[in-house]
Each structure stands twice: as C-alpha cells, then as structure tokens.
Design a protein around this motif. Sequence first.
Motif, PDB file in Angstrom:
ATOM      1  N   TYR A  24      71.238-106.341 -17.286  1.00 15.40           N
ATOM      2  CA  TYR A  24      72.400-106.643 -17.071  1.00 15.40           C
ATOM      3  C   TYR A  24      73.439-105.480 -16.670  1.00 15.40           C
ATOM      4  O   TYR A  24      74.591-105.583 -15.717  1.00 15.40           O
ATOM      5  CB  TYR A  24      73.137-107.276 -18.467  1.00 15.40           C
ATOM      6  CG  TYR A  24      72.539-108.516 -18.815  1.00 15.40           C
ATOM      7  CD1 TYR A  24      72.872-109.651 -17.956  1.00 15.40           C
ATOM      8  CD2 TYR A  24      71.273-108.786 -19.421  1.00 15.40           C
ATOM      9  CE1 TYR A  24      72.432-111.052 -18.513  1.00 15.40           C
ATOM     10  CE2 TYR A  24      70.907-110.196 -20.026  1.00 15.40           C
ATOM     11  CZ  TYR A  24      71.405-110.936 -19.352  1.00 15.40           C
ATOM     12  OH  TYR A  24      70.673-112.379 -19.703  1.00 15.40           O
ATOM     13  N   LYS A  25      73.116-104.491 -17.537  1.00 16.05           N
ATOM     14  CA  LYS A  25      73.685-103.142 -17.100  1.00 16.05           C
ATOM     15  C   LYS A  25      72.865-102.176 -16.586  1.00 16.05           C
ATOM     16  O   LYS A  25      71.862-102.059 -17.429  1.00 16.05           O
ATOM     17  CB  LYS A  25      74.698-102.668 -18.025  1.00 16.05           C
ATOM     18  CG  LYS A  25      75.749-103.304 -18.219  1.00 16.05           C
ATOM     19  CD  LYS A  25      76.724-102.726 -19.527  1.00 16.05           C
ATOM     20  CE  LYS A  25      78.005-103.782 -19.681  1.00 16.05           C
ATOM     21  NZ  LYS A  25      78.364-104.026 -21.085  1.00 16.05           N
ATOM     22  N   ARG A  26      73.009-101.317 -15.480  1.00 19.81           N
ATOM     23  CA  ARG A  26      72.047-100.626 -15.005  1.00 19.81           C
ATOM     24  C   ARG A  26      71.440 -99.504 -16.031  1.00 19.81           C
ATOM     25  O   ARG A  26      70.170 -99.347 -16.014  1.00 19.81           O
ATOM     26  CB  ARG A  26      72.533 -99.828 -13.753  1.00 19.81           C
ATOM     27  CG  ARG A  26      71.457 -99.083 -13.097  1.00 19.81           C
ATOM     28  CD  ARG A  26      71.956 -98.454 -11.955  1.00 19.81           C
ATOM     29  NE  ARG A  26      72.455 -99.454 -10.816  1.00 19.81           N
ATOM     30  CZ  ARG A  26      71.518 -99.950  -9.898  1.00 19.81           C
ATOM     31  NH1 ARG A  26      70.327 -99.058  -9.769  1.00 19.81           N
ATOM     32  NH2 ARG A  26      71.718-100.617  -8.966  1.00 19.81           N
ATOM     33  N   LYS A  27      72.148 -99.267 -16.859  1.00 14.26           N
ATOM     34  CA  LYS A  27      71.805 -98.095 -17.945  1.00 14.26           C
ATOM     35  C   LYS A  27      70.948 -98.784 -19.169  1.00 14.26           C
ATOM     36  O   LYS A  27      70.216 -97.949 -19.683  1.00 14.26           O
ATOM     37  CB  LYS A  27      73.090 -97.380 -18.710  1.00 14.26           C
ATOM     38  CG  LYS A  27      73.497 -96.281 -17.497  1.00 14.26           C
ATOM     39  CD  LYS A  27      74.879 -95.727 -18.077  1.00 14.26           C
ATOM     40  CE  LYS A  27      75.547 -94.959 -17.274  1.00 14.26           C
ATOM     41  NZ  LYS A  27      77.030 -94.443 -17.633  1.00 14.26           N
ATOM     42  N   SER A  28      71.183 -99.879 -19.364  1.00 14.47           N
ATOM     43  CA  SER A  28      70.063-100.628 -20.268  1.00 14.47           C
ATOM     44  C   SER A  28      69.206-101.482 -19.844  1.00 14.47           C
ATOM     45  O   SER A  28      69.490-102.786 -19.712  1.00 14.47           O
ATOM     46  CB  SER A  28      71.217-101.136 -21.540  1.00 14.47           C
ATOM     47  OG  SER A  28      71.934-102.096 -20.724  1.00 14.47           O
ATOM     48  N   GLU A  29      67.935-101.158 -19.541  1.00 11.59           N
ATOM     49  CA  GLU A  29      67.312-101.960 -18.674  1.00 11.59           C
ATOM     50  C   GLU A  29      66.754-103.392 -19.912  1.00 11.59           C
ATOM     51  O   GLU A  29      66.315-102.454 -20.750  1.00 11.59           O
ATOM     52  CB  GLU A  29      65.805-101.214 -18.399  1.00 11.59           C
ATOM     53  CG  GLU A  29      66.241-100.435 -17.144  1.00 11.59           C
ATOM     54  CD  GLU A  29      65.428-101.076 -15.759  1.00 11.59           C
ATOM     55  OE1 GLU A  29      65.050-102.006 -15.809  1.00 11.59           O
ATOM     56  OE2 GLU A  29      65.612-100.362 -14.864  1.00 11.59           O
ATOM     57  N   LEU A  30      66.597-104.412 -19.627  1.00  9.75           N
ATOM     58  CA  LEU A  30      65.861-105.305 -20.281  1.00  9.75           C
ATOM     59  C   LEU A  30      64.394-105.544 -20.225  1.00  9.75           C
ATOM     60  O   LEU A  30      63.742-105.258 -20.786  1.00  9.75           O
ATOM     61  CB  LEU A  30      66.491-106.523 -20.356  1.00  9.75           C
ATOM     62  CG  LEU A  30      66.276-107.790 -21.267  1.00  9.75           C
ATOM     63  CD1 LEU A  30      66.677-107.215 -22.892  1.00  9.75           C
ATOM     64  CD2 LEU A  30      67.241-108.637 -21.065  1.00  9.75           C
ATOM     65  N   PHE A  31      64.052-105.756 -18.853  1.00 12.27           N
ATOM     66  CA  PHE A  31      62.692-105.765 -18.386  1.00 12.27           C
ATOM     67  C   PHE A  31      62.228-104.620 -17.531  1.00 12.27           C
ATOM     68  O   PHE A  31      63.295-104.723 -16.349  1.00 12.27           O
ATOM     69  CB  PHE A  31      62.314-107.339 -17.789  1.00 12.27           C
ATOM     70  CG  PHE A  31      62.659-108.225 -18.629  1.00 12.27           C
ATOM     71  CD1 PHE A  31      62.143-108.484 -19.909  1.00 12.27           C
ATOM     72  CD2 PHE A  31      63.451-109.346 -18.312  1.00 12.27           C
ATOM     73  CE1 PHE A  31      62.102-109.433 -20.750  1.00 12.27           C
ATOM     74  CE2 PHE A  31      63.515-110.486 -19.363  1.00 12.27           C
ATOM     75  CZ  PHE A  31      62.950-110.381 -20.427  1.00 12.27           C
ATOM     76  N   GLN A  32      61.414-103.913 -17.797  1.00 10.53           N
ATOM     77  CA  GLN A  32      61.073-103.039 -16.658  1.00 10.53           C
ATOM     78  C   GLN A  32      59.692-103.485 -16.022  1.00 10.53           C
ATOM     79  O   GLN A  32      59.694-103.526 -14.795  1.00 10.53           O
ATOM     80  CB  GLN A  32      60.777-101.714 -17.140  1.00 10.53           C
ATOM     81  CG  GLN A  32      62.118-100.728 -17.721  1.00 10.53           C
ATOM     82  CD  GLN A  32      61.895 -99.408 -18.223  1.00 10.53           C
ATOM     83  OE1 GLN A  32      61.056 -99.388 -19.092  1.00 10.53           O
ATOM     84  NE2 GLN A  32      62.782 -98.554 -17.383  1.00 10.53           N
ATOM     85  N   GLY A  79      65.362-110.574 -25.271  1.00  7.38           N
ATOM     86  CA  GLY A  79      65.055-110.927 -23.785  1.00  7.38           C
ATOM     87  C   GLY A  79      64.752-112.338 -23.651  1.00  7.38           C
ATOM     88  O   GLY A  79      64.066-112.825 -22.479  1.00  7.38           O
ATOM     89  N   LYS A  80      64.471-113.291 -24.817  1.00 12.04           N
ATOM     90  CA  LYS A  80      64.119-114.528 -24.794  1.00 12.04           C
ATOM     91  C   LYS A  80      64.885-115.424 -23.645  1.00 12.04           C
ATOM     92  O   LYS A  80      64.289-116.256 -22.808  1.00 12.04           O
ATOM     93  CB  LYS A  80      63.929-115.538 -26.214  1.00 12.04           C
ATOM     94  CG  LYS A  80      63.224-114.586 -27.200  1.00 12.04           C
ATOM     95  CD  LYS A  80      63.103-115.389 -28.229  1.00 12.04           C
ATOM     96  CE  LYS A  80      64.329-115.661 -29.043  1.00 12.04           C
ATOM     97  NZ  LYS A  80      64.844-114.443 -29.965  1.00 12.04           N
ATOM     98  N   GLY A  96      60.740-113.629 -30.575  1.00 12.05           N
ATOM     99  CA  GLY A  96      61.294-112.496 -30.207  1.00 12.05           C
ATOM    100  C   GLY A  96      62.628-112.075 -31.185  1.00 12.05           C
ATOM    101  O   GLY A  96      63.222-113.121 -31.417  1.00 12.05           O
ATOM    102  N   HIS A  97      62.915-110.729 -31.551  1.00 12.55           N
ATOM    103  CA  HIS A  97      64.155-110.505 -32.056  1.00 12.55           C
ATOM    104  C   HIS A  97      65.324-110.874 -31.059  1.00 12.55           C
ATOM    105  O   HIS A  97      65.207-111.269 -30.081  1.00 12.55           O
ATOM    106  CB  HIS A  97      64.303-108.924 -32.397  1.00 12.55           C
ATOM    107  CG  HIS A  97      63.334-108.619 -33.312  1.00 12.55           C
ATOM    108  ND1 HIS A  97      63.130-109.237 -34.483  1.00 12.55           N
ATOM    109  CD2 HIS A  97      62.561-107.328 -33.425  1.00 12.55           C
ATOM    110  CE1 HIS A  97      62.298-108.582 -35.177  1.00 12.55           C
ATOM    111  NE2 HIS A  97      61.684-107.428 -34.745  1.00 12.55           N
ATOM    112  N   ASN A  98      66.392-110.815 -31.965  1.00 10.50           N
ATOM    113  CA  ASN A  98      67.624-111.063 -31.053  1.00 10.50           C
ATOM    114  C   ASN A  98      67.915-110.102 -29.992  1.00 10.50           C
ATOM    115  O   ASN A  98      67.566-108.939 -30.235  1.00 10.50           O
ATOM    116  CB  ASN A  98      68.876-111.044 -31.988  1.00 10.50           C
ATOM    117  CG  ASN A  98      69.115-112.216 -32.865  1.00 10.50           C
ATOM    118  OD1 ASN A  98      68.757-113.306 -32.391  1.00 10.50           O
ATOM    119  ND2 ASN A  98      69.351-112.154 -34.171  1.00 10.50           N
TER     120      ASN A  98
END
Lengths: 121, 258, 282
Positions: free
Chosen positions: C11-19, C40-41, C35-37
């Motif tokens: 969502y934001k470049r600095k915090s990648e959700l899926f790599q 990325g579910k 998965g936890h909150n």
Amino acid sequence: MEFNDNKAIYLQITDLFFDEILMKKWNNGDRIPSVRELAINIEVNPNTVMRTYNYLQEKGIVFNKRGIGYFLADDAYKATLNLRKEEFIQQELPQIFKTMNLLDIKLKDLEILYNEHINKK
Amino acid sequence: MNTITKNKYFSFQRFMLLLKKEAQFNVKRDLLIVGAMFSLFTLVMTLVFEFDEGNYDSEMLENLHFIAFTVMLFVGGVFISSFSFMELRDKLKSHFYLLTPGSNFEKFLGNLLISLVAYILFMIVTYLTYSWIFNWIVFKLYGLQFSPLNLISEEFLIAINVFVLVHSISFLGSITFKKYPVIFTPIAGFILLTVVSLFNELMEKIVFAKMDLDKHLSNIDFEDFFGQYENLFKFILFYVIPIILWITTYLKLNEKEY
Amino acid sequence: MIKIEELEFYYKRKSELFQHLNVDLNEGKVYGILGHNGAGKTTLLKLIAGLLFPKSGKCSVNGFVPKERNPYFLQEIFYIPEEFEFPSTTIAKYIKTHSGFYPKFDMNIMDDLLNEFELSVSRKIHNLSFGQKKKLLIAFAVSTNCKILLMDEPTNGLDIPSKSKFRKVIASYFNDDRLFIISTHQVRDLDNILDTIIVIEKGEVIFNQTIEEIQNTLSFQKVKNLSEMDHVLFSEKEFGGFSVLAESKDFGETKIDIELLYKAINSNKETINEAFKNEHNN
C-alpha cells in the motif's frame, strides 16, 4: 453434529455408520445417504465424507452403483460386526483391563456385573 | 469461444443491465435535482410576478427562457455529472460496483450516457413543456408574452457546446475526487486557472520584461487574430478537450482499485 | 485455477506487504486462510478479485488477469467482504436488478436460501440487521453459481444457528468445479467445512496443506504430563495438562485442532513443515 471424540472426523463418521448398521437401522442392501446429503446433515466438507465412503468401500461395507448412489453390501452387517469386534479387542479392551487392574476388579466381579446388566434388560 | 457473441468490451445485453441498475438506484436522485431546480425557478418567478408589477422590457421577454434554461442546464449538469460513479466513492459499496460483471467501458459509457446525452435531452424536453405551460399561464394571468425557447439559435448551440465542456470537466472530477466532487472540481478548476494566469503574469514580468510587450501586443490585431483561428479554438475547446477528458475518465476507471 | 507467482504488493512503498508471494489454488477445494491481523488475508482476496493490482509478479485467476476486470472473469467470481452496504431497496428488487449479470444465476437456490435464512423478499434491505444483510449476500453469492467464491470473515455477525446454516450451505453448494476461499479468525465456526488450510504470515504463505495431509501427518493429543510422549512438535499448557502436537506415524490419526495447529505454525513453522516433508517422503 458435535464431534467430541479425539478420532479423525472421517473415522467418527465411520463410527456413525457402524452404529446405524449394528442397530439395524440400516440393513444389508439398503440405499444409504449420498455423500452430499450426509455432508449437509453433519456440516462437514463433502471431501471428508467422501473419505469415509472410500474407507467403507475398501472394507467391503458399502458399494457404489454408478449414477444411482451408495448401497450397503450384502454382508455389510457381518463385516461391520467383525470390524468393530476387532477394534474393541484391540483398542478398547486393553483400556478396560488397565482400569480393572488399577481398581483391582477381578474377572469374577465383572461376570456378576455383566449378568446383572443383561438381566436388567 | 465465439468472439462475436463474447465481446469483453461491449455487449448490448450487459449494457442494458447496467443502465437498468443505474436507473433503479441513481436516476431518482437526478430527477430530484431537476425537480428542485424547476420548483425553485417557479417560486422565484411567482414572487417576481406577484410583487414586482413593474415593466418587463422586451429583452427580458425575449431572453428569459434561454437564460433560465442555460442556468438550469449548467447547475443541474454539474451536480448530476459530479454524481457519476457514485458507488466508487463509498467504501462499503465500491467493490460491488467494480465487480459487477460489466466491462469498464460499459460502466463508463453508461455514466456518460445518463449524465450527458440523456440529461441534455431530458432537460430540453422538460423545459420545452415547462415553458409552454409557463407562457400560457403567465399570458392568462398577467397578459405577458414570453418568447419560447429557441432550439435552433446559435446561442443555444454554443450553450450546449460549453455545457459539454463543463460536463467533461466535472465527469473527470467525479472519478478523481474521493469525496464531494461537486465541491472539489470547481475548486480544482479555480486553482488551475489561477496557476495558469499567474504563470502568464510571470512570463510577462520575467521573460518578456526586456521587450516592450505592450507595444508588440498593440501591434497585433486581436480581433483579426482570434477571428482567423476562431473555428480552430472552438473545435479544440468544444470537441478535443472534452474527448480528452472523457478518455482520461475512462482510463482512470480502468485503474480504480478498492 | 488460481496461480500467483512472485507477486509483489504494497500500500505504501516503504512497507511491503507481499514481496514474493507464491500460491496455487485449485477447484474442488474449500480453502481456509488464516493469519494475524494485517498479515494480508483481505489483501490477498482483493488481489484475486482484481480489486487491487499487483505491483509486480503474476496473478492468473480462472485463465484471466484479474486487473483487466474482463466481464467474463467477473461473471465467475464473487467477493463477500467483511463489511459492505447494499443500495436501499427491497430484497426482491435487488435480486431482480443484479441477478441478470450472472448467466448461471439460479433463482431456485436463491429462494431456498432466503427461506433457510428466514428472509422475506419484500423486506427493505436497509431495515435488516448486519447479520441478515450478510446472510442475504451469502445467499446471493451462492446462487450466482460462480466458480470462485471469496469470503472475508463470513461468519462474523452471524448468530449460532446461522453459523450452522452457513456450514450447511457450503456443504450443499460446494462442488468439484468450484473454488471457495474463506479468510477467517473464527476457525471453530468452520472447523470441519474447510479442506485446505493456508497460513500467511508477513506476506508469505508459510503453510498450505489439505485436511487429509494434516490428518496423515499430525496427531493432536491431550496429555497430563509432557514426559508421557516423545517426539512432541508443539505443546501448549491448558487446564489439567497439555495439548500436544506430534506426528501421526507415532500416535495415530486424530481429530484436527486447527487452533492448536495455527499456534504451532506461528511458533515454529520449520518443524511443522519438516514433518510434512518427512511424511511425503515415506
């Protein structure tokens, strides 16, 4: 339906079948519920129920008539009886013996209790 | 698969379903806007006739309907085109809109058809009917004769052309702004115009400072200059820019995420 | 049917959700995504539906690229979000204006399910409770006969009888051509209805096994003392003893405790996945 046992779900469903057969609610040659019907009834994934049917088919207790459905085999009762007996002897009986030992219950005591139980019925 | 019956960009059947859905949930609001405008106009005119028994000059008699129609067309049009893609601005509904099995093109076209073509036609028919009744009543009660709305005058065509331009701007605004496009589009437009005129000013002050711009400019015959290119300007303003803005709107719809 | 390769999303470049997200999902399965909150579910479901676009990598669903939102793709996929709002109209009108978009929509199923969920078609949707709206959406989604059904926390807001009905609905209408994906925290609501468990953590699939494989590999036991058992993979203290996870080849097949499994995977995914590898090689 509630699955309280610690057994695998497909085996608990198998037990359900055994109960119906041994109590003669389902008789040899009877048509039995489809995988889907049973899955809906007990709220279990159809693939899990399918596993039960495959297992019972392997044991020669049920068979599949293509396009019609599942039926109990002609010797389903006998096969079930043997299977359950074997299970009882192998799994449940050792537990009972263990407890009897712990509580110092002799076989004679058991015989008396057993007869009482039978007569009550 | 058959490419004729299976068109992923446009199918008449899907398009009709989308229109029906829009009609069911959004056109009601559009009708309310139009209704509100006509009511307000009627109220104002009633008050004018009741309290101001003064003279009505021939210019007013002649132009009232054209002015009223144009004002309503623009005001209503800005609202209605800003309400396009309404569901996309609602976090709890936008996924439904994006996942409705219609192509982006069909969704774009549906909104364009309703807020532009259908709206203009509806306004014309409604206004004609309204003005006919209006003229009849006013004549009976006050003896005044207003000219009917003239659909084939040049002014009328220019009004429609300018409206198309305004529509394309607020249509783009409707997909650009996540909230209240009807407020933000004019603000953005105003800021843009301010920036452009400031830029002009700067150019004049800095770049052309050394030249005597006024002298140069006074040498150009603007009448002649614009006259010469008038058709080109009109073409760009009334056709090229709206089409570019509509295409931008479509591309923005394609890129919409949830 | 769903193939995700090296997918990158943020969502934001600095915090990648899926790599480097890699996962294959096939028809004939009811997947449960745990998965936890913030793991990325929901994002995964939205990427599959084409509501979000991957920054890089491949995502193919039912032969389509979701991002294109091809109408023939949209006809075969339905997404039930955790929160949503219907337009204000009656149930009957909603069905009338929306069912036409789905060529395989089955009005008989819709009627049955409305009956089952005790919803009358004349009701105004905005007067319904959240749970009733959810049931309406579930009923509609199932009636579309879409190949892919994505459900984000579907049992949230449902009362106990409705949860039971929800499981029945899944058991009734799920088949070999369809693919259901359920993202959930409430594992107990869906215990026996899932047939594959996927766990995602920090943007990666760290576990992906069918119930059958889990059954064959892992044994879920309760013991008084940990010393009673060897080869314990994971244990958790509970009243009067321990809940223990061990290998089936040592202790036999048992009922699966998904919560215990989930905790075990979160505490030590390597050991758990190793057990599956060993079982596979045997």
